[in-house]
Design an enzyme around this catalytic site. Sequence first.
Site, PDB file in Angstrom:
ATOM      1  N   HIS A  20      23.804  30.954  35.395  1.00 58.20           N
ATOM      2  CA  HIS A  20      23.917  32.336  34.939  1.00 58.20           C
ATOM      3  C   HIS A  20      23.855  33.293  36.130  1.00 58.20           C
ATOM      4  O   HIS A  20      22.924  33.253  36.919  1.00 58.20           O
ATOM      5  CB  HIS A  20      22.795  32.646  33.945  1.00 58.20           C
ATOM      6  CG  HIS A  20      22.914  33.978  33.317  1.00 58.20           C
ATOM      7  ND1 HIS A  20      21.816  34.695  32.925  1.00 58.20           N
ATOM      8  CD2 HIS A  20      23.990  34.738  32.986  1.00 58.20           C
ATOM      9  CE1 HIS A  20      22.206  35.839  32.396  1.00 58.20           C
ATOM     10  NE2 HIS A  20      23.523  35.872  32.418  1.00 58.20           N
ATOM     11  N   TYR A 121      46.207  42.302  46.189  1.00 55.35           N
ATOM     12  CA  TYR A 121      45.088  42.658  45.299  1.00 55.35           C
ATOM     13  C   TYR A 121      45.016  41.812  44.030  1.00 55.35           C
ATOM     14  O   TYR A 121      44.404  42.204  43.050  1.00 55.35           O
ATOM     15  CB  TYR A 121      45.101  44.151  44.951  1.00 55.35           C
ATOM     16  CG  TYR A 121      45.112  45.018  46.177  1.00 55.35           C
ATOM     17  CD1 TYR A 121      44.001  45.091  47.002  1.00 55.35           C
ATOM     18  CD2 TYR A 121      46.240  45.754  46.522  1.00 55.35           C
ATOM     19  CE1 TYR A 121      44.012  45.880  48.147  1.00 55.35           C
ATOM     20  CE2 TYR A 121      46.263  46.543  47.656  1.00 55.35           C
ATOM     21  CZ  TYR A 121      45.149  46.606  48.472  1.00 55.35           C
ATOM     22  OH  TYR A 121      45.162  47.378  49.599  1.00 55.35           O
ATOM     23  N   SER A 122      45.607  40.638  44.045  1.00 57.49           N
ATOM     24  CA  SER A 122      45.522  39.719  42.911  1.00 57.49           C
ATOM     25  C   SER A 122      44.262  38.864  43.075  1.00 57.49           C
ATOM     26  O   SER A 122      44.337  37.676  43.397  1.00 57.49           O
ATOM     27  CB  SER A 122      46.779  38.852  42.823  1.00 57.49           C
ATOM     28  OG  SER A 122      47.911  39.639  42.594  1.00 57.49           O
TER      29      SER A 122
END
Length: 132
Positions: A20, A121-122
Site C-alpha cells: 500500500h 509526457y506519456s
Amino acid sequence: MKKTGLLNVALSRVVAGLGHGDILVIGDAGLPVPPGVELIDLAVTPGVPDFASVLQAVLEEMQVERHVLAEQMLEVAPPALAQVQGLQGQLGVRELLSHQAFKELCRQAKAVVRTGECKPYSNIALVAGVTF
C-alpha cells in the site's frame, strides 16, 4: 508457465511485491530513470510496446489508489492521455505535478517501466492501493 496476466518476469514480480502506497511508474522511452530505481525496460522499437497497452496490462493485476501525471501531459495531450481518461475509474484520484516534480517523484518508485512510446509526457505514476 503463467496462463494469463503479465508474462514479463520482472514486471510481474514488481507488481506482486507492491505494498500500500508503493509507486510504479510507466513511462515513455525518454523518461529518465533515477539511479537506484529498478528499470524494467520493455522498449523494443519506437511505439512498441505503446504506453496504453502496458498501462492496461498492469491495471489488470495492480490495485491502484491514485495516480500522478505531469501537468504538461494535459497541455500537450498525447494519445496516451485519452487512454488514461478512459481508465479513470481504475486509476483513483488524480494528482498533477510539474514535469520536473514528476521526475523527482520517480526517485521514490519501486520501479520505472520503460515503454517504446515516443510521444512526449506519456508517463504515469501509479500508487498502489489495497484490495481489502
